[in-house]
Scaffold this motif. Sequence first.
Motif: not given
Length: 113
Positions: A35-58
């Motif tokens: 997966a890719w996560y991101r964290q902006a200044p002053g904010k919590q880390r959040e999920l951007v995109a995730r890939i596994s064997s059978d699915r992709i989420d954004y």
Amino acid sequence: QVQLVESGGGLVQSGGSLRLSCAASGTTVSANVMAWYRQAPGKQRELVARISSDRIDYAESVKDRFTISRDNAKNTVDLQMNSLKPEDTAVYYCFVQTWRVYWGQGTQVTVSS
């Protein structure tokens, strides 16, 4: 020892594109949740995109603009980011879940308006 090394961050104008890459060692990207996560200044880390064997989420905020992909031969996971907005500015982290979680060191993405 699992290591994740991100590359491809930088400064881009609003509406531009960047491609992030995460090179994995000590594990196989095709066999795990990546997966890719991101964290902006002053904010919590959040999920951007995730890939596994059978699915992709954004995250809703990046759908139709970002694309996550996996290159099994290179053992990398990429994030193609198009139509970038200033609110996409953050440190982007690569993530892998094996029997535990590992994080990369992060790469800065800055989108100017």
